[in-house]
Write a protein that holds these residues in place. Structure first.
Motif, PDB file in Angstrom:
ATOM      1  N   UNK A  26       0.835  -1.207   0.000  1.00 13.85           N
ATOM      2  CA  UNK A  26       0.000   0.000   0.000  1.00 13.85           C
ATOM      3  C   UNK A  26       0.867   1.253   0.000  1.00 13.85           C
ATOM      4  N   UNK A  27       1.897   1.271   0.832  1.00  9.26           N
ATOM      5  CA  UNK A  27       2.804   2.426   0.879  1.00  9.26           C
ATOM      6  C   UNK A  27       3.529   2.620  -0.447  1.00  9.26           C
ATOM      7  N   UNK A  28       4.007   1.528  -1.039  1.00  6.33           N
ATOM      8  CA  UNK A  28       4.712   1.609  -2.320  1.00  6.33           C
ATOM      9  C   UNK A  28       3.798   2.144  -3.424  1.00  6.33           C
ATOM     10  N   UNK A  29       2.590   1.617  -3.492  1.00  4.62           N
ATOM     11  CA  UNK A  29       1.661   2.017  -4.546  1.00  4.62           C
ATOM     12  C   UNK A  29       1.152   3.437  -4.330  1.00  4.62           C
ATOM     13  N   UNK A  30       1.067   3.864  -3.088  1.00  5.01           N
ATOM     14  CA  UNK A  30       0.727   5.252  -2.782  1.00  5.01           C
ATOM     15  C   UNK A  30       1.870   6.172  -3.236  1.00  5.01           C
ATOM     16  N   UNK A  31       3.109   5.785  -2.955  1.00 10.54           N
ATOM     17  CA  UNK A  31       4.271   6.579  -3.366  1.00 10.54           C
ATOM     18  C   UNK A  31       4.356   6.682  -4.885  1.00 10.54           C
ATOM     19  N   UNK A  32       3.935   5.635  -5.577  1.00  8.02           N
ATOM     20  CA  UNK A  32       3.932   5.629  -7.053  1.00  8.02           C
ATOM     21  C   UNK A  32       2.737   6.377  -7.640  1.00  8.02           C
ATOM     22  N   UNK A  33       1.837   6.823  -6.770  1.00  6.16           N
ATOM     23  CA  UNK A  33       0.605   7.519  -7.169  1.00  6.16           C
ATOM     24  C   UNK A  33      -0.359   6.613  -7.942  1.00  6.16           C
ATOM     25  N   UNK A  34      -0.242   5.327  -7.690  1.00  6.72           N
ATOM     26  CA  UNK A  34      -1.200   4.373  -8.253  1.00  6.72           C
ATOM     27  C   UNK A  34      -2.454   4.376  -7.398  1.00  6.72           C
ATOM     28  N   UNK A  35      -2.253   4.457  -6.094  1.00  6.44           N
ATOM     29  CA  UNK A  35      -3.371   4.602  -5.158  1.00  6.44           C
ATOM     30  C   UNK A  35      -3.290   5.982  -4.523  1.00  6.44           C
ATOM     31  N   UNK A  36      -4.446   6.612  -4.344  1.00 12.14           N
ATOM     32  CA  UNK A  36      -4.452   7.884  -3.624  1.00 12.14           C
ATOM     33  C   UNK A  36      -4.711   7.610  -2.137  1.00 12.14           C
ATOM     34  N   UNK A  37      -4.639   8.651  -1.344  1.00  5.80           N
ATOM     35  CA  UNK A  37      -4.773   8.473   0.099  1.00  5.80           C
ATOM     36  C   UNK A  37      -6.130   7.884   0.483  1.00  5.80           C
TER      37      UNK A  37
END
Length: 89
Positions: A26-37
């Protein structure tokens, strides 16, 4: 291609992924902007069990397409090489 790979490993990923791995992804995909907050928080808060979180994470990324699915696979391979190998990645 990567979407089909996620389909193929879905059941085993859901059964074998740890809570820690899910949080890292989740943290990785958030950092990649694949998932938003909001998406990240929803996966964590709306799903009580580890398997539901894993299922929701994988399905959410898969819906975002091949590039997003590929990034998740890359992060999974880096974060948990043993599980990745067991899943055939």
């Amino acid at each position: 291609m990567a979407e089909a790979t996620l389909d193929k490993i879905r059941r085993d990923f859901v059964e074998r992924s740890s809570k820690e791995l899910i949080n890292q992804l989740l943290d990785d995909l958030f950092a990649d902007r694949i998932l938003n907050e909001g998406e990240k928080d929803a996966i964590l808060e709306e799903n009580k069990s580890r398997v539901d979180k894993a299922r929701c994470l994988l399905d959410s990324v898969k819906r975002k397409g091949n590039e997003a699915s590929g990034k998740m696979i890359e992060h999974l391979q880096r974060r948990d090489p043993t599980l990745s190998s067991q899943l055939g990645l």
